[in-house]
Every structure is written in structure tokens, then in C-alpha cells.
Enzyme design. Sequence first.
Site, short mmCIF file in Angstrom:
data_model
loop_
_atom_site.label_atom_id
_atom_site.label_comp_id
_atom_site.label_asym_id
_atom_site.label_seq_id
_atom_site.Cartn_x
_atom_site.Cartn_y
_atom_site.Cartn_z
N SER A 175 -63.52 -19.83 17.32
CA SER A 175 -64.00 -20.29 18.63
C SER A 175 -62.95 -20.13 19.72
O SER A 175 -63.28 -20.24 20.91
CB SER A 175 -64.43 -21.76 18.55
OG SER A 175 -65.54 -21.89 17.68
N GLU B 8 0.79 -1.23 0.00
CA GLU B 8 0.00 0.00 0.00
C GLU B 8 0.83 1.29 0.00
O GLU B 8 0.40 2.28 -0.58
CB GLU B 8 -0.94 0.01 1.22
CG GLU B 8 -1.94 -1.13 1.26
CD GLU B 8 -3.00 -1.02 0.18
OE1 GLU B 8 -3.26 0.11 -0.28
OE2 GLU B 8 -3.56 -2.06 -0.22
#
Length: 834
Positions: free
Chosen positions: A516, A103
Site C-alpha cells: 500500500s 638487513e
Amino acid sequence: MPLSRLLLDRLPLARLSPTRLAALLFKTLLLLSSGIMLTFSAMFLYLNPQIPETAAFSQVTLRAPLRIYSADGLLIQEFGERLTPIAYEDIPPLFIRALLDTEDKRFFEHRGIDFVTLFNASWQFVRNRGDIRTGASTITMQLVKNISGASEVRLLRKFKEILLALKIERELSKEKILTLYLNFIPFGKHAFGIQAAAHTYYGKDVSELTLAEIAMLAGIPKAPEAGNPINNPTRALTRRELVLQRMLGQESITINEYEQAVAAPITASVHGRTVELSSMYAAEMVRQYIQQNFGSEVYRQGMVAHTTIDSKMQRAAVAAVRQNILEYDRRHGYRGPEYKRIHGTDEFLARSVVLAPAPDEPFLEDPFADEQPSEEPADNRYPENWLQNLANAQTYGNQEPGIVTQVEENSIRVVTKALTEIEIDRDGFKWARPYITVNRLGALPESATDIVGIGDVIRYEQLGDGAVALGQHPGIQAALIALAPRDGAITAMVGGFDFTARQFNHATQARRQPGSNFKPFFYSGAMENGLTAASIYNDAPIVLPGGQLEETYRPRNSGDVFHGNIRLREALYRSINLVSLRIILDYGPKNAIDYVSRFGFDTANFPRNAQLAFGGGTIALTPLEIVTGYAAFANGGFKVTPFLISRINSINGDVFFQADPEIACHANCDEINPAPRVVEPRVAHIMDSILSDAVRRGTGTKALRALKRSDLRGKTGTTNSADIWFSGYTPDLVATVWSGFHDNAPVGNREWGSTTPIEIWIDFMAQSLPRERDATTLPRPDGIFSVKIDPETGKRTEPSDPDGVFEIFREEYIPLATAENESEKDLDSEPVIF
């Protein structure tokens, strides 16, 4: 005279003396330099106030993800970032060389700007008309970019980077800059900094990495997500080789070290604490709550959330939901392969042609038969499109994807995601009758060729005995939610078949008609209003006005069966619709809605008509709301508030939140936060006994037969063949199960609350309940009596009456004697205390 000379003579500059020409050039350069200086000065004056102080980012702090745990300490999920600070002296020198050689090889020589690379980038800017395709960033400038978060390659951003890089270089040492960089930069997979990356990809300290591993990590920051060895191993390998080449070129490693590292295989994998409990629906609820209340920084602050999820119950819930959904799915037939004869099938068939010798051709013994043949790599045996499909295919639940490679009468061969082949025999596919409609199936398959073909993408599942069965991704969904009725702690939650396939949580988000399953709530209100379990109602046809044009509405029972006069108790445990309707008409829809709101239901959209009796119309409740309502019956009449998070603390133990739930308390409640009572205690006791009958002799008898416990209570529910429910409980645990299709499609005319939902509930409860002898027993409220009654009239009868039955009453509602026996003195005796 030559033309060139003639043109030069005509130019004004050609007539100037050398001295005057030199002076003019000097002035031009001076003006140009001044313009550049003024431009840069103006940019500096404009941008300098925007440059942060070095102290704002020079301190590196630990980042840790949000972790979510079960009540018994198992990791459910992690969300967020990891950053483990490292000091300069702990960074391996070889890693520093790998980074700088790749780099910024002049890092220790420049002062934040490498003018060689800056000139190249500037030339590209001019040549490409403002488009910079390669950066000129030094390590210092990359540090600046990672701090700012900007990623666009633009001149203004580059100039700001230069200014901050110069400031950093003035105030910090090279070692400090490099340390900051190696702690800040992202490495993908939520890892920041070299130490976190080493632990994430290799599960060890950075000091223990090999040269190949160091080179791999050094190549990641260029593209942290797209170029890490997990997401893109090919790109990561290429980048690793580039790092090693540059290290070799800078003589940081020897040729022998280079060759060994280049030849090393990729060994990276995602390391971290393994998720120990599958509970993604609960984890996502916790994540959303914490983010909403504490902000997005929670993903890096090391927060720890402790839930109320019980790992044993959660595992039982997941297994029960998945198994019974699959059983439903198989009952309704095979819908066929997910994709038929995908692209590449012809290529595969061409590769698979084997030339056998002619029948009359003599067989020649292979002189090399003893030699081990070289095995062809698995990924060379299959077409590229097949490999891509398998790589992209998701596993849902235990339904694995595969592609059919061979079909015979009694077997199917399938290549899996792991590029191994498995075989499904007749026992594994004989269930696959073709799906026609939800109520109709085709004939049983006579051969495997009836259901699949080569190149089809199918699902399969591994059975417990090592066999393999044909499968399919189910279309139906189910949800289960369980909580402790004493305080509302959610102990298990499953929101669907698989969170990966559908993140919608049906346990908390699906508002469906309860049918129900809703009846016990308004029944208890009617009893508080004066009815008893022995109140007699006529189960007979009824006609109601249905709207305009003299329309009529004729509600009916399931199966169109009518029972005549029937007691309220029996009507509820048998789930008789027409009795429920008459109760609503007597009680009044408004009174019923006011009462059921006590349980926490949002009744704003409830129908103000007979639909209340059937749990239909515009009634829409989630399983979470239903289970909370049933908790009131399980705990003796108290409304608890469901909660999932018991405590939130920092990684250092600082407590940010501590749950303080309301607790159902019958006595000695001074030291706790008591839950409000919503059902009169004696009515709660009577309702509990009726729901016990629903399991012992009503629609929930399957639960009693399977679990063989006397403390079970529950109620089924079915609505318009689209939603099927079962809610049941003991004093220790209450759970609601819903099942149906996401789009409200019918589940089939042979499916009820007593099929898939109760089967899920049974499987869950079988693993979750304490032994019955260790179960909780609720105290009996005062003012409750058991009286023998005539089941036909609901009136008191003689204790010796062989046809009489015992019923529970509140003291003030004990019935009178039947007319013919009113003079009998023994009926005036004290009722039996229950």
C-alpha cells in the site's frame, strides 16, 4: 698392483703430461667462463630494456587516503594508503643502525650486491633444485623489489633486481638509496615509509620513538601484514627481539639499553583520525562511485569526498533502526545460543572445581590471610578454544559476544571478549520466551537454566542504566533512507542492522514489493485524470477472472471488512484494497503505469493487471526509489534526483566534482537548476492533505500521537506478510523505512507497516525535524477551493448541513448539488477558498 693405481693408469688424463693437463684445464675453465659470460650477456641484453630508469622512482610523493566526510565535517571513513616523505637528515641514526644491523650490515661497503649472501643463496638454489629459501637481497635490491611489486623468489626476478640495483648504485648516493627505501617500504595497516609507520602505530614523529619502538618498526618490513604488532603481536615481539640482538651484536646499543628495550611492553596501536560518524553504507556507496570514476589511484591521492549526510540525522537513524529491530526480535522470542557447549567446556568445568572443607571439619584460620594473593592471569582461567572463539567473535550493533561460565536460577555469568565476567539477572533474561515459529512463542523461562548452559556462546547488551541484558543477533533487517525534498540530498542512510555483519545495502539494493506504500502514486494519476477526493466507490467484494479453466480471483481487504460506498480520500487513508482495485480498473493499468513512471520508477516489469492496486505482483522497488517518489508529494509535485556526494576535492583543495542538483522551485527559478514537475500542483496539494489524514485518522495515527505535530504526512504498506513499510514526510524532510527478512520469510501476522517501520520512523523524526514553528510551509496553488459536501454522495450540500464535511477540489471539478437541493440558490454561491 693396487686396484686404484690400475684404474688411474687406465684413465686418459693419467697418461697426459703435467703441461698438457694444465693446458686442458685452462681451456675447460676458459670455455666455462665464456659460456657463463655469454649466458649473462644474453640475459643482460634481454632484460636491460625492461629495467626502468632511476628517475622514474627516485621522487617520493605524499600518499594520503581517500577521506569521506559528512555534510557537517565529521569523518565517516578512510580508504587507502599513507606515505609521509622524510629526508635523510631527519631519520634517527639509531633507526638506520637497527635496519642495517638486521638487513644489510655491509650496506655502505658493497655496490648494490653483497657477494657473500649472494653465494649462499646461489648454493641454496643448486642444492634445493631451483628453490631459494632465503634471499640474498641487499637494501638496494629490496628497494627494487618494493618498486617493482614482485614478491616471488625466482632466479629471473633476482637477476633483474641485480641489474636495477647496479644501475641505482651507479646513479644515486647511499644516503639517497636509504632514504628512498625508508619512504617506500610497506609497514602494514596501509602505512608506507617510516614516518607514516611511526604515526600509524605510535601516533608520533619518528624522531620521538624509543629504542623498543624503533626495533619494533624495523622488524615489520619482513612481513608487513602478518608480522605487525596489531595483527600478530607474538611474531612482532619475536622479530623485535631479533633486531635488538643484532644491534647488540654490532655494538650499536649497550647491554643495558638492550635489556630495557627487550623488557618493554608492546605499546603499538592503530593511530589515525578517529572515525567520528557511523555511516558505512553511505561510505561504501561513495567509495564505489569514486573508484569507478577516478580509478584505484584514489586510495593514495588524498581525495576528499564531502557527502550530504547530516550527522545528527544519521546517528538518529542508526539508533532507531537498531533499537526497533531488537524490539521486534524480542517480541518473537529467543532462538537460543549461537553455539551450545563449545569445545573446552569440560576442561573449564574441571578447572572450576573448588574443594570445600567437610561440614564437621574444623575451619583453620589461614596464617597468610593478610597477604594479597597473586591473581591468575585472565587468559589462564579459560580454555584455549574459548579464548580463540572470543578473539574471533564479532560485535554486531550493540550485541556483544560472550561465553556462559555459570548458570543459576536467577542469574547468568558471562566471560566477555575483554576476559572480564559480567552478570545477567532475571530482569535481563525474562523476555527470552523460546521461539517456535514467527507467530508462536514458548512459555516464559522459570529459570536461567531453561535457556542457556555453561559453555554456550551467547550475545548480551549493555543497557543505559549499567545493567546487562541477554541479547541475540537479529535475523530481521530494516533500512531507512531520508532526503531533503527540495533538492534530493540524502541526509541519512541505514542499509541494515550492521554493515560488518552484512554489507548488502537494503536501502538501495533490496527491491521489494511496496504494498500500500505504492497507492498514492497511482491515486494521484487517477485524480489528474478527473477523479476527486470526494469520488464515491463501492467497497464490496469483487470477483475477477483468474486465468485458465474458469479460475476466478477474489481479492479482499485486510481483515475481510467491507465499508460499502466510500469516498476516495477515506479509501486511501484507510488503505482499502478493493477501492484501489476499482480505481485501477477504471483508470486502466497501462495509464497507471505510464503515470507512475514520472516518479522515476523502472516500470519494465510492473504487472499490467490488478496487482498494481496492491503494490504487489512483479512490482519491486527499493526504499531509495520510494522515498524519491514521496519527495514529490512533500515538495509540491517536483521530481528531485537523490544524491549523496556534494563535492570531491584533492587534499590541496582542487575541486574534481561539484554537485548541481535540480531544485523544487515554485517561483523565481531563474538562478537555479529547476526540477521537473511531475504532479499537477493542485493534485499534489490534495494528495498532501489526504496523506495528512492518513496520519491523523488512518493507518499512521501512531506517528501523530508520538510526535504531536500538525505537519506530518505518511502512508503504511504491508505485502504478503513479508515486507512492511512506512513512508512519511514534512516539507523539510522525507523518510522511508522498510523492514523484512533478507530471504522474504514472513514477518508475522501481528506485524504491519504500523509496527516496526513506523516506530523506526517516529524515533528518527523525533530527533531530526526542526521545531514545528520553524518548519517550512509550501505555497497554496491557485485554483483550489474547499466545498462542503455530503459524505455519502460526494455532492455539494448546504453550508448549514450538520452532517456535511469540507473537501478540497480543483476549480473545474467542484461537484454539483445533490438532486433534492439543486434549486437552492445558496449552493450557487462562491465556494470557500482553501
